[in-house]
Design a protein around this motif. Structure first.
Motif, mmCIF file in Angstrom:
data_model
loop_
_atom_site.group_PDB
_atom_site.id
_atom_site.type_symbol
_atom_site.label_atom_id
_atom_site.label_comp_id
_atom_site.label_asym_id
_atom_site.label_seq_id
_atom_site.Cartn_x
_atom_site.Cartn_y
_atom_site.Cartn_z
ATOM 1 N N LYS A 163 36.388 31.698 37.754
ATOM 2 C CA LYS A 163 36.284 33.032 37.179
ATOM 3 C C LYS A 163 36.453 32.951 35.679
ATOM 4 O O LYS A 163 37.232 32.133 35.180
ATOM 5 N N MET A 164 35.729 33.798 34.984
ATOM 6 C CA MET A 164 35.939 33.926 33.549
ATOM 7 C C MET A 164 36.822 35.137 33.301
ATOM 8 O O MET A 164 36.825 36.089 34.086
ATOM 9 N N GLU A 211 39.172 45.538 38.688
ATOM 10 C CA GLU A 211 38.146 45.646 37.642
ATOM 11 C C GLU A 211 36.786 45.274 38.231
ATOM 12 O O GLU A 211 36.709 44.502 39.186
ATOM 13 N N GLU A 264 33.132 43.513 38.349
ATOM 14 C CA GLU A 264 32.636 42.209 37.884
ATOM 15 C C GLU A 264 31.195 42.003 38.336
ATOM 16 O O GLU A 264 30.684 42.719 39.198
ATOM 17 N N GLU A 314 37.317 42.411 41.091
ATOM 18 C CA GLU A 314 38.413 41.450 41.034
ATOM 19 C C GLU A 314 39.739 42.192 40.993
ATOM 20 O O GLU A 314 39.886 43.168 40.246
ATOM 21 N N ILE A 351 43.426 41.634 39.833
ATOM 22 C CA ILE A 351 44.257 40.743 39.023
ATOM 23 C C ILE A 351 45.707 41.196 39.149
ATOM 24 O O ILE A 351 45.983 42.374 39.374
ATOM 25 N N GLY A 353 33.572 37.916 34.553
ATOM 26 C CA GLY A 353 34.567 38.647 33.753
ATOM 27 C C GLY A 353 34.233 40.127 33.734
ATOM 28 O O GLY A 353 33.065 40.508 33.788
ATOM 29 N N ALA A 354 35.271 40.942 33.653
ATOM 30 C CA ALA A 354 35.079 42.390 33.780
ATOM 31 C C ALA A 354 34.400 42.976 32.544
ATOM 32 O O ALA A 354 34.668 42.562 31.418
HETATM 33 MG MG MG Z 1 38.337 39.480 36.008
#
Ligand code: MG
Ligand code: OOG
Length: 255
Positions: free
Chosen positions: A57-58, A102, A104, A134, A136, A225-226
């Motif tokens: 994941k970024m 978030e 993605e 995602e 987190i 990434g979000a």
């Molecule tokens: Mg993320």
């Protein structure tokens, strides 16, 4: 100075007992390279318990995310099979500290991209794309961390959901992104917010992970990434990511 293995163990315990801990990197004098070594050791605990690596994941690939957490460097983390929640499935927040969710974009890797490979070639490296969510959950108190701290903590990774995979359409660099909670839109953005083009997140990820000796594999999932800030994940909520032209990914939240 606290050694790398001890920090990894503290982070692993924090996640397993859903207990927030103070930040560790500053006191331990840990830089970014050492933080990635801590991350490897931390995820090593999961692998030792039988989990398998299924992707990367970024993180902090959009300004909205950087601004939310006050760290402005692109980071990457590791995804395991145990973090995966089926589309429409359930996340139990009781096992988490202060989870956020978030929207993605996910890629399914077809073959091993080479570090430094030009963006145009990634059409052949990516088999499919999907909307995703995602979850987190920083293991640090108050969801507050430095750059090495968040890297050591596997970039706050906790869970993720992937919507339906589909062939990558011609342009994915300016698709509308919505995050909905209980049918209400709580965040809006565009895939353009992800390094200008979410495919660039893959280019960056290949380059960065390659620097630390990680080889991406066929069949791996890659979260770009979000595109928007994350929102708190509350028990009882129905959460949905909607990505224009790609569809939706959703999850439910139980206590
Ligand atoms: Mg993320
Ligand atoms: C770090 C993880 C960031 C993203 O998509 O930007 C991330 C955090 O916000 O805690 O996953």
């Amino acid at each position: 100075m606290t050694d790398l293995a001890t920090i990894a163990e503290r982070l692993d315990n924090a996640a397993r007992t859903a207990t927030a801990i103070p930040q560790l990197a500053a006191d331990a004098g840990i830089d970014v390279d050492t933080a990635y070594a801590v991350q490897e050791a931390l995820v090593g605990h999961r692998l030792a318990r039988g989990e398998t690596l299924v992707g990367l994941k970024m993180g902090l690939t959009s300004r909205a995310k950087m601004a939310q957490v006050g760290v402005d460097e692109v980071i990457w983390g590791r995804l395991t099979d145990a973090m995966r929640v089926d589309d429409g499935g359930t996340v139990t927040v009781g096992g988490l500290i202060h989870p956020r969710v978030e929207p993605e974009v996910a890629f399914l890797l077809d073959r091993l991209p080479e570090p430094g490979e030009p963006l145009a070639d990634f059409a052949s490296a990516v088999r499919a794309v999907a909307p995703a969510l995602e979850v987190i959950d920083s293991r640090y108190r108050d969801f507050t961390f430095s750059l090495p701290d968040v890297i050591a903590d596997n970039t706050s990774a906790a869970a993720y959901t992937i919507g339906p995979w589909q062939p990558v359409p011609a342009g994915i660099d300016n698709l509308g992104v919505l995050l909905e909670v209980d049918g209400r839109v709580v965040q809006t953005g565009s895939t353009a917010a992800i390094l200008g083009d979410p495919r660039r997140a893959l280019t960056e990820g290949v380059r960065l992970a390659g620097r630390y000796g990680v080889q991406l594999r066929t069949g791996w999932v890659f979260l770009a990434g979000a595109a928007t800030a994350a929102v708190p994940l509350k028990p009882g909520a129905h959460v949905r990511a909607v990505v224009e032209s790609l569809g939706t990914a959703s999850l439910k939240v139980t206590p």
